[in-house]
Design an enzyme around this catalytic site. Structure first.
Site, PDB file in Angstrom:
ATOM      1  N   PHE A   1       0.839  -1.197   0.000  1.00 41.13           N
ATOM      2  CA  PHE A   1       0.000   0.000   0.000  1.00 41.13           C
ATOM      3  C   PHE A   1       0.877   1.251   0.000  1.00 41.13           C
ATOM      4  CE2 PHE A   1      -2.339  -3.419   1.972  1.00 41.13           C
ATOM      5  CZ  PHE A   1      -3.601  -3.321   1.409  1.00 41.13           C
ATOM      6  N   PRO A   2       1.575   1.532  -1.086  1.00 41.25           N
ATOM      7  CA  PRO A   2       2.360   2.776  -1.117  1.00 41.25           C
ATOM      8  C   PRO A   2       1.393   3.951  -0.979  1.00 41.25           C
ATOM      9  CG  PRO A   2       2.776   1.389  -3.064  1.00 41.25           C
ATOM     10  CD  PRO A   2       1.607   0.809  -2.353  1.00 41.25           C
ATOM     11  N   HIS A   3       1.765   4.933  -0.178  1.00 42.67           N
ATOM     12  CA  HIS A   3       0.838   6.045   0.030  1.00 42.67           C
ATOM     13  C   HIS A   3       1.581   7.298   0.466  1.00 42.67           C
ATOM     14  CE1 HIS A   3       1.291   4.164   4.025  1.00 42.67           C
ATOM     15  NE2 HIS A   3       1.306   5.419   4.432  1.00 42.67           N
ATOM     16  N   GLY A   4       0.912   8.422   0.369  1.00 39.13           N
ATOM     17  CA  GLY A   4       1.492   9.660   0.850  1.00 39.13           C
ATOM     18  C   GLY A   4       0.781  10.871   0.302  1.00 39.13           C
TER      19      GLY A   4
ATOM     20  N   ILE B   1      -2.104   4.953  -2.955  1.00 37.13           N
ATOM     21  CA  ILE B   1      -3.079   5.939  -2.473  1.00 37.13           C
ATOM     22  C   ILE B   1      -2.360   7.264  -2.267  1.00 37.13           C
ATOM     23  CG2 ILE B   1      -4.759   6.473  -0.651  1.00 37.13           C
ATOM     24  CD1 ILE B   1      -4.593   3.324  -0.106  1.00 37.13           C
TER      25      ILE B   1
END
Lengths: 158, 114
Positions: A71-74, A109
Site C-alpha cells: 500500500f504505497p501512500h502519501g 493511495i
C-alpha cells in the site's frame, strides 16, 4: 479511525487507474510505472515529486505489508486530487515486504498536501481490512479486468 | 519552475510526512494497520540533506511559515490563494513572473504559477 461504506470505497477506483499487468519487476520501477500511469491520466502535476515522496515513504518502512500486498501512500503538492491506483503483477515483485515474500497487488493511495490525512487513512484501513479475507485476496491475485475488480471489492462474505 | 522552488516543494512533502509520523494519533493508526514506521531518522537525514540545498534566505522564509502552516508553498489555481482562499489582486498576476515565487498578501504563504 473512520470506517467507509463499500460503495464509497469503490468510488475511488477507476478503470483508467488500474494496471492489471505490471511490466516492472523491481520496487522502484513499480512505483515509477504506477506514478507514470497516473500522470498519463492527468492526476499528477509532476511525476518526480511523487516518486521522490514515495521513495522517502518506503525508507520510513516498507509499505509491503505481506500476503502479497503493498500500500504505497502519501501526500504531495503534486497530487491534484485524492487518487487510488490498483496494480497487479502476476509474477510478483520483491517489494521488501514485511513477510519477505513477493508482492503481487499494489494499492497506491495519494492525497494532496493541503488536505488532511483522514480520507486516505480511511481508504487504507478499509482496503487492509478487505485483504484479511483469504477468498477475496485469492480473487484479487487473479483479477485481470475492471468489472471483476469492482465485483470482488463489492462482494460481501468472501 | 526554478530548481530551488522544486527543492522547496520536495522539502515540504518530506516535512508533511515527518509531521504525520510524529503525530501520535496518525502514527498509532498507521501502526495499527500494520505499517512499521522505523525509519524516522532516515527521513530526518533526507530532510536535512535536502534543506541544505535550498538557498538560506528562502529556507528561512519557508521554515518561518511552517511554524504557522502545514502547507507553506502552494500553486496558484484560478485567482485564489489555496492556502487562505482569498482572491489574489489583478496586480499579482501582472507582477508575477512564471519563474518567481510570490507572497500572498493576506496569509504570507509562498505562491507559484504551475
Amino acid at each position: 479511525m473512520k470506517s467507509m461504506e463499500a460503495s464509497k470505497l469503490i468510488s475511488f477506483f477507476e478503470e483508467d487507474f488500474c494496471i492489471f499487468h505490471l511490466r516492472s519487476r523491481k520496487k522502484m520501477s513499480v512505483l515509477t510505472e504506477m506514478v507514470h500511469h497516473l500522470a498519463l491520466n492527468n492526476r499528477i502535476s509532476d511525476e518526480q515529486f511523487i516518486i521522490e515522496m514515495l521513495k522517502n515513504r518506503e525508507s520510513l518502512g516498507s509499505t509491503g505489508l505481506g500476503n502479497g500486498v503493498a500500500f504505497p501512500h502519501g501526500r504531495s503538492l503534486a497530487i491534484k486530487e485524492l487518487s487510488v491506483l490498483f496494480a497487479r503483477s502476476a509474477s510478483g515483485v520483491d517489494f521488501d515486504a514485511l513477510d519477505g515474500k513477493t508482492t503481487k497487488l499494489f494499492f497506491l493511495i495519494l492525497a494532496p498536501s493541503d488536505k488532511g490525512s483522514d480520507t486516505y487513512l480511511a481508504i487504507l484501513s478499509e482496503l487492509i481490512g478487505l485483504i484479511q479475507k483469504p477468498a477475496k485476496l485469492k480473487s484479487l491475485y487473479e483479477v485481470t479486468d475492471f468489472p471483476s475488480l469492482v465485483k470482488i471489492l463489492e462482494e460481501k462474505d468472501q | 519552475m526554478k530548481d530551488e522552488h522544486r527543492l522547496l516543494i520536495a522539502l515540504q512533502d518530506l516535512d508533511i510526512m515527518i509531521k504525520e509520523v510524529k503525530d501520535k494519533v496518525t502514527s498509532r493508526e498507521l501502526q495499527s494497520l500494520g505499517f512499521k514506521l522505523t525509519g524516522l531518522n532516515e527521513l530526518q537525514d533526507a530532510r536535512d540533506k535536502l534543506a541544505k540545498k535550498v538557498p538560506r534566505a528562502l529556507l528561512q522564509r519557508y521554515e518561518k511559515l511552517t511554524q504557522h502552516y502545514t502547507v507553506a508553498i502552494l500553486p496558484v489555481t484560478g485567482s485564489l490563494c489555496l492556502g487562505c482562499f482569498v482572491k489574489l489582486p489583478t496586480s499579482f498576476f501582472s507582477a508575477v513572473s512564471r519563474n518567481e515565487l510570490q507572497t500572498c498578501e493576506n496569509c504570507g504563504r509562498l505562491l507559484y504559477i504551475p
